[in-house]
Design a protein around this motif. Structure first.
Motif, PDB file in Angstrom:
ATOM      1  N   ALA A  19       0.784  -1.398   0.128  1.00 48.86           N
ATOM      2  CA  ALA A  19       0.125  -0.016  -0.105  1.00 48.86           C
ATOM      3  C   ALA A  19       0.829   1.111   0.155  1.00 48.86           C
ATOM      4  CB  ALA A  19      -1.115   0.117   1.304  1.00 48.86           C
ATOM      5  N   ARG A  20       0.236   2.329  -0.451  1.00 47.98           N
ATOM      6  CA  ARG A  20       0.813   3.816  -0.399  1.00 47.98           C
ATOM      7  C   ARG A  20       0.604   4.312   0.892  1.00 47.98           C
ATOM      8  NH1 ARG A  20       4.838   5.290  -3.328  1.00 47.98           N
ATOM      9  NH2 ARG A  20       4.346   7.528  -2.931  1.00 47.98           N
ATOM     10  N   GLY A  21       1.444   4.901   1.537  1.00 48.53           N
ATOM     11  CA  GLY A  21       1.306   5.715   2.893  1.00 48.53           C
ATOM     12  C   GLY A  21       0.671   6.916   2.746  1.00 48.53           C
ATOM     13  N   ILE A  22      -0.125   7.138   3.576  1.00 51.51           N
ATOM     14  CA  ILE A  22      -0.721   8.507   3.923  1.00 51.51           C
ATOM     15  C   ILE A  22       0.332   9.274   4.788  1.00 51.51           C
ATOM     16  CG2 ILE A  22      -2.459  10.034   4.808  1.00 51.51           C
ATOM     17  CD1 ILE A  22      -4.435   8.217   3.479  1.00 51.51           C
ATOM     18  N   SER A  23       0.616   8.494   5.998  1.00 47.10           N
ATOM     19  CA  SER A  23       1.563   8.738   6.973  1.00 47.10           C
ATOM     20  C   SER A  23       2.747   8.102   6.651  1.00 47.10           C
ATOM     21  CB  SER A  23       1.229   8.163   8.241  1.00 47.10           C
ATOM     22  OG  SER A  23       1.054   6.853   8.380  1.00 47.10           O
ATOM     23  N   GLY A  24       4.089   8.265   6.961  1.00 43.68           N
ATOM     24  CA  GLY A  24       5.391   7.681   6.747  1.00 43.68           C
ATOM     25  C   GLY A  24       5.085   6.195   7.005  1.00 43.68           C
ATOM     26  N   THR A  25       5.842   5.355   6.301  1.00 41.03           N
ATOM     27  CA  THR A  25       5.716   3.951   6.538  1.00 41.03           C
ATOM     28  C   THR A  25       6.637   3.177   7.097  1.00 41.03           C
ATOM     29  OG1 THR A  25       6.550   3.462   4.182  1.00 41.03           O
ATOM     30  CG2 THR A  25       4.063   3.848   4.529  1.00 41.03           C
ATOM     31  N   ILE A  26       7.916   3.889   7.407  1.00 41.72           N
ATOM     32  CA  ILE A  26       9.007   3.089   8.039  1.00 41.72           C
ATOM     33  C   ILE A  26       8.590   3.245   9.663  1.00 41.72           C
ATOM     34  CG2 ILE A  26      11.451   2.421   8.228  1.00 41.72           C
ATOM     35  CD1 ILE A  26      11.948   3.801   5.492  1.00 41.72           C
ATOM     36  N   ALA A  27       7.571   2.557  10.126  1.00 38.70           N
ATOM     37  CA  ALA A  27       7.224   2.667  11.161  1.00 38.70           C
ATOM     38  C   ALA A  27       6.334   1.263  11.647  1.00 38.70           C
ATOM     39  CB  ALA A  27       6.356   3.732  11.566  1.00 38.70           C
ATOM     40  N   GLU A  28       6.107   1.132  13.181  1.00 44.07           N
ATOM     41  CA  GLU A  28       5.335   0.036  13.182  1.00 44.07           C
ATOM     42  C   GLU A  28       4.049  -0.098  12.874  1.00 44.07           C
ATOM     43  OE1 GLU A  28       7.582  -1.653  17.393  1.00 44.07           O
ATOM     44  OE2 GLU A  28       6.154   0.094  17.623  1.00 44.07           O
ATOM     45  N   LYS A  29       3.274   1.064  12.731  1.00 44.19           N
ATOM     46  CA  LYS A  29       1.970   1.304  12.118  1.00 44.19           C
ATOM     47  C   LYS A  29       2.044   2.727  11.149  1.00 44.19           C
ATOM     48  CE  LYS A  29      -0.178  -1.256  15.305  1.00 44.19           C
ATOM     49  NZ  LYS A  29      -0.976  -2.585  14.937  1.00 44.19           N
ATOM     50  N   ALA A  30       1.159   2.457  10.319  1.00 46.69           N
ATOM     51  CA  ALA A  30       0.965   3.413   9.154  1.00 46.69           C
ATOM     52  C   ALA A  30      -0.514   3.496   8.683  1.00 46.69           C
ATOM     53  CB  ALA A  30       1.931   3.121   7.991  1.00 46.69           C
ATOM     54  N   ILE A  31      -0.912   4.822   8.312  1.00 49.61           N
ATOM     55  CA  ILE A  31      -2.180   4.813   7.676  1.00 49.61           C
ATOM     56  C   ILE A  31      -2.053   4.797   6.175  1.00 49.61           C
ATOM     57  CG2 ILE A  31      -3.994   6.292   7.289  1.00 49.61           C
ATOM     58  CD1 ILE A  31      -4.049   5.598   9.937  1.00 49.61           C
ATOM     59  N   VAL A  32      -2.663   4.004   5.406  1.00 48.06           N
ATOM     60  CA  VAL A  32      -2.497   3.907   4.119  1.00 48.06           C
ATOM     61  C   VAL A  32      -3.748   4.340   3.404  1.00 48.06           C
ATOM     62  CG1 VAL A  32      -0.954   2.234   4.213  1.00 48.06           C
ATOM     63  CG2 VAL A  32      -2.943   1.259   3.992  1.00 48.06           C
ATOM     64  N   GLU A  33      -4.069   4.383   1.995  1.00 48.71           N
ATOM     65  CA  GLU A  33      -4.941   4.554   1.172  1.00 48.71           C
ATOM     66  C   GLU A  33      -5.958   3.112   0.621  1.00 48.71           C
ATOM     67  OE1 GLU A  33      -4.801   7.859  -1.960  1.00 48.71           O
ATOM     68  OE2 GLU A  33      -2.404   7.645  -1.226  1.00 48.71           O
ATOM     69  N   LYS A  34      -7.000   3.130   0.974  1.00 51.46           N
ATOM     70  CA  LYS A  34      -7.711   2.022   0.641  1.00 51.46           C
ATOM     71  C   LYS A  34      -7.646   1.746  -0.969  1.00 51.46           C
ATOM     72  CE  LYS A  34     -10.988   1.629   4.330  1.00 51.46           C
ATOM     73  NZ  LYS A  34     -12.664   1.667   4.780  1.00 51.46           N
ATOM     74  N   ASN A  35      -7.667   2.584  -1.667  1.00 49.61           N
ATOM     75  CA  ASN A  35      -7.763   2.637  -3.170  1.00 49.61           C
ATOM     76  C   ASN A  35      -6.165   2.458  -3.772  1.00 49.61           C
ATOM     77  OD1 ASN A  35      -7.061   5.275  -2.835  1.00 49.61           O
ATOM     78  ND2 ASN A  35      -8.075   6.070  -4.395  1.00 49.61           N
ATOM     79  N   ARG A  36      -5.333   2.362  -2.802  1.00 44.69           N
ATOM     80  CA  ARG A  36      -4.120   2.216  -3.316  1.00 44.69           C
ATOM     81  C   ARG A  36      -3.478   1.013  -2.562  1.00 44.69           C
ATOM     82  NH1 ARG A  36      -1.181   7.989  -5.244  1.00 44.69           N
ATOM     83  NH2 ARG A  36      -2.904   8.607  -6.627  1.00 44.69           N
ATOM     84  N   MET A  37      -3.944  -0.166  -2.514  1.00 38.29           N
ATOM     85  CA  MET A  37      -3.556  -1.279  -1.771  1.00 38.29           C
ATOM     86  C   MET A  37      -3.803  -2.262  -2.928  1.00 38.29           C
ATOM     87  SD  MET A  37      -5.169  -1.306   2.233  1.00 38.29           S
ATOM     88  CE  MET A  37      -6.831  -1.946   1.467  1.00 38.29           C
ATOM     89  N   VAL A  38      -2.842  -3.581  -2.870  1.00 39.58           N
ATOM     90  CA  VAL A  38      -2.788  -4.696  -3.614  1.00 39.58           C
ATOM     91  C   VAL A  38      -2.641  -5.575  -2.964  1.00 39.58           C
ATOM     92  CG1 VAL A  38      -1.491  -5.961  -5.382  1.00 39.58           C
ATOM     93  CG2 VAL A  38      -1.621  -3.479  -5.679  1.00 39.58           C
ATOM     94  N   ALA A  39      -3.489  -6.552  -2.544  1.00 42.34           N
ATOM     95  CA  ALA A  39      -3.387  -7.951  -1.856  1.00 42.34           C
ATOM     96  C   ALA A  39      -2.073  -8.677  -2.472  1.00 42.34           C
ATOM     97  CB  ALA A  39      -4.630  -8.824  -1.849  1.00 42.34           C
ATOM     98  N   LEU A  40      -1.523  -9.334  -1.724  1.00 39.55           N
ATOM     99  CA  LEU A  40      -0.216 -10.037  -1.967  1.00 39.55           C
ATOM    100  C   LEU A  40      -0.559 -11.827  -2.424  1.00 39.55           C
ATOM    101  CD1 LEU A  40       2.761  -8.773   0.360  1.00 39.55           C
ATOM    102  CD2 LEU A  40       2.016  -7.919  -2.156  1.00 39.55           C
ATOM    103  N   PRO A  41      -0.003 -12.157  -3.025  1.00 38.92           N
ATOM    104  CA  PRO A  41      -0.099 -13.454  -3.498  1.00 38.92           C
ATOM    105  C   PRO A  41       0.465 -14.638  -2.386  1.00 38.92           C
ATOM    106  CG  PRO A  41       1.290 -12.830  -5.225  1.00 38.92           C
ATOM    107  CD  PRO A  41       0.920 -11.557  -4.186  1.00 38.92           C
ATOM    108  N   ASP A  42       0.224 -15.774  -2.299  1.00 39.95           N
ATOM    109  CA  ASP A  42       1.060 -16.667  -1.650  1.00 39.95           C
ATOM    110  C   ASP A  42       2.494 -16.774  -2.434  1.00 39.95           C
ATOM    111  OD1 ASP A  42      -0.981 -17.006   0.194  1.00 39.95           O
ATOM    112  OD2 ASP A  42      -1.617 -18.739  -0.531  1.00 39.95           O
ATOM    113  N   GLY A  43       3.627 -17.324  -1.441  1.00 38.76           N
ATOM    114  CA  GLY A  43       4.700 -17.477  -2.211  1.00 38.76           C
ATOM    115  C   GLY A  43       5.657 -16.228  -2.514  1.00 38.76           C
ATOM    116  N   ILE A  44       5.300 -14.954  -2.021  1.00 38.60           N
ATOM    117  CA  ILE A  44       6.201 -14.063  -1.934  1.00 38.60           C
ATOM    118  C   ILE A  44       6.235 -13.512  -0.550  1.00 38.60           C
ATOM    119  CG2 ILE A  44       4.280 -12.475  -2.432  1.00 38.60           C
ATOM    120  CD1 ILE A  44       6.312 -10.711  -4.307  1.00 38.60           C
ATOM    121  N   ASP A  45       7.530 -13.327  -0.073  1.00 39.53           N
ATOM    122  CA  ASP A  45       7.737 -12.787   1.329  1.00 39.53           C
ATOM    123  C   ASP A  45       7.820 -11.393   1.368  1.00 39.53           C
ATOM    124  OD1 ASP A  45      10.655 -11.558   1.288  1.00 39.53           O
ATOM    125  OD2 ASP A  45      10.784 -13.371   0.013  1.00 39.53           O
ATOM    126  N   ASP A  46       7.489 -10.833   2.533  1.00 39.00           N
ATOM    127  CA  ASP A  46       7.334  -9.276   2.652  1.00 39.00           C
ATOM    128  C   ASP A  46       8.401  -8.514   2.258  1.00 39.00           C
ATOM    129  OD1 ASP A  46       5.033  -9.948   3.893  1.00 39.00           O
ATOM    130  OD2 ASP A  46       5.821 -10.093   6.162  1.00 39.00           O
TER     131      ASP A  46
END
Length: 323
Positions: free
Chosen positions: A79-106
């Motif tokens: 997801a694209r962050g609204i708040s900064g993302t190098i943190a334990e928690k972040a706010i992201v945009e719902k319309n800029r998210m992509v669900a990840l497939p199995d078989g790919i690590d974080d």
């Protein structure tokens, strides 16, 4: 929560406590962040040198523009962050998210989107790549260049020429789909001679340029025509690692069928960005999950962010913060 915080632009982020962000509207969602890539974009924003940088905040700001996180229901997403993302928690945009497939690590997933955007968007939307075309990637030895080689091949390029100064990394690109290499460690005359011979044998349809600067001047010089009909070349500037400005002869522009454009934040249309999230990123995550798209990374923990922020990473790897 713990986060990578910049208190003064130009300084490395600090590992520090920062207030947890709060969702403010229905288009936002809170994620537990798992991995975030350190990109040149994020470094540019943190330093204040990127054109999208905001005014300095005396209270500090969290770095990171995107990442891999887990939703409350357990779904892993990019997801694209609204708040900064190098943190334990972040706010992201719902319309800029992509669900990840199995078989790919974080960490692998975190490394990809910036490079995919920096290559696929240029190839598909600015250059309009077609099956069987010849593509020159200027500055291909970095992480994004490695991804660009593979995506160009996947999109149907028949001949891929790559340039760079790291000769070992150039050789490695042959295994990823490159066909010819041009070392920028040569003198100008040798570089121009080699490029001219390549362009004569297999006319260059597309240039994807991550360097700009002097190497761009050399490439443009070999495209110059002599008054006869010329082959059309679409030249796309994506980065400027070798300098922000060049000298460009008006005679080059008048003598050749040249399309000169850029690909980056602000140049993409809303529809193109929509397709990035709906089609391009899901497809590339799938290819990586099947090990068709090769991703070269090195990981670091959030607590080591200050020491690793400006670390030199070998062999064109992408540094990923694991949280």
């Amino acid at each position: 929560m713990k986060a990578a915080v910049v208190y003064k632009k130009g300084e490395s982020p600090k590992y520090a406590d920062f207030q947890e962000p709060v969702v403010s509207n229905e288009n936002e969602v809170l994620v537990s962040v798992k991995a975030v890539a350190i990109t040149n974009l994020d470094k540019g924003i943190a330093s204040g040198k990127h054109y999208s940088s905001e005014e300095e905040d005396q209270n500090g700001f969290i770095v990171g523009s995107d990442g891999i996180g887990v939703l409350e229901n357990g779904t892993r997403v990019y997801a694209r962050g609204i708040s900064g993302t190098i943190a334990e928690k972040a706010i992201v945009e719902k319309n800029r998210m992509v669900a990840l497939p199995d078989g790919i690590d974080d960490a692998t997933a975190a490394a990809m989107p910036n490079a995919v955007a920096g290559s696929a968007m240029a190839l598909r939307f600015r250059a309009g790549i077609q099956q069987g075309e010849t593509v020159l990637i200027n500055g291909a030895t970095g992480f994004t260049g490695q991804i660009a080689v593979q995506i160009a091949k996947y999109y149907g390029a028949k001949n891929i020429i790559v340039t760079g100064r790291n000769e070992k990394a150039l050789e490695n690109l042959l295994a990823l789909g490159a066909d010819e290499i041009v070392s920028l460690k040569q003198n100008d005359e040798s570089i121009v001679s080699q490029l001219r011979e390549i362009h004569k044998a297999t006319p260059i349809d597309i240039v994807i340029d991550y360097l700009w600067g002097h190497s761009a001047e050399l490439i443009l010089s070999i495209l110059k025509g002599n008054g006869n009909f010329t082959h059309k070349t679409r030249y796309v500037s994506v980065g400027s690692m070798s300098g922000d400005t060049i000298q460009l002869s008006a005679q080059i522009l008048r003598s050749v069928d040249l399309q000169l454009s850029g690909s980056g934040l602000g140049s993409w249309t809303k529809e193109e960005v929509k397709l990035l999230f709906l089609e391009i990123l899901p497809e590339m995550f799938h290819l990586a999950s099947k090990n068709i798209l090769k991703v070269n990374i090195e990981t670091v923990r959030l607590s080591d962010i200050e020491n690793m922020w400006n670390a030199e990473v070998s062999d064109g790897k992408r540094l990923v913060v694991v949280i």
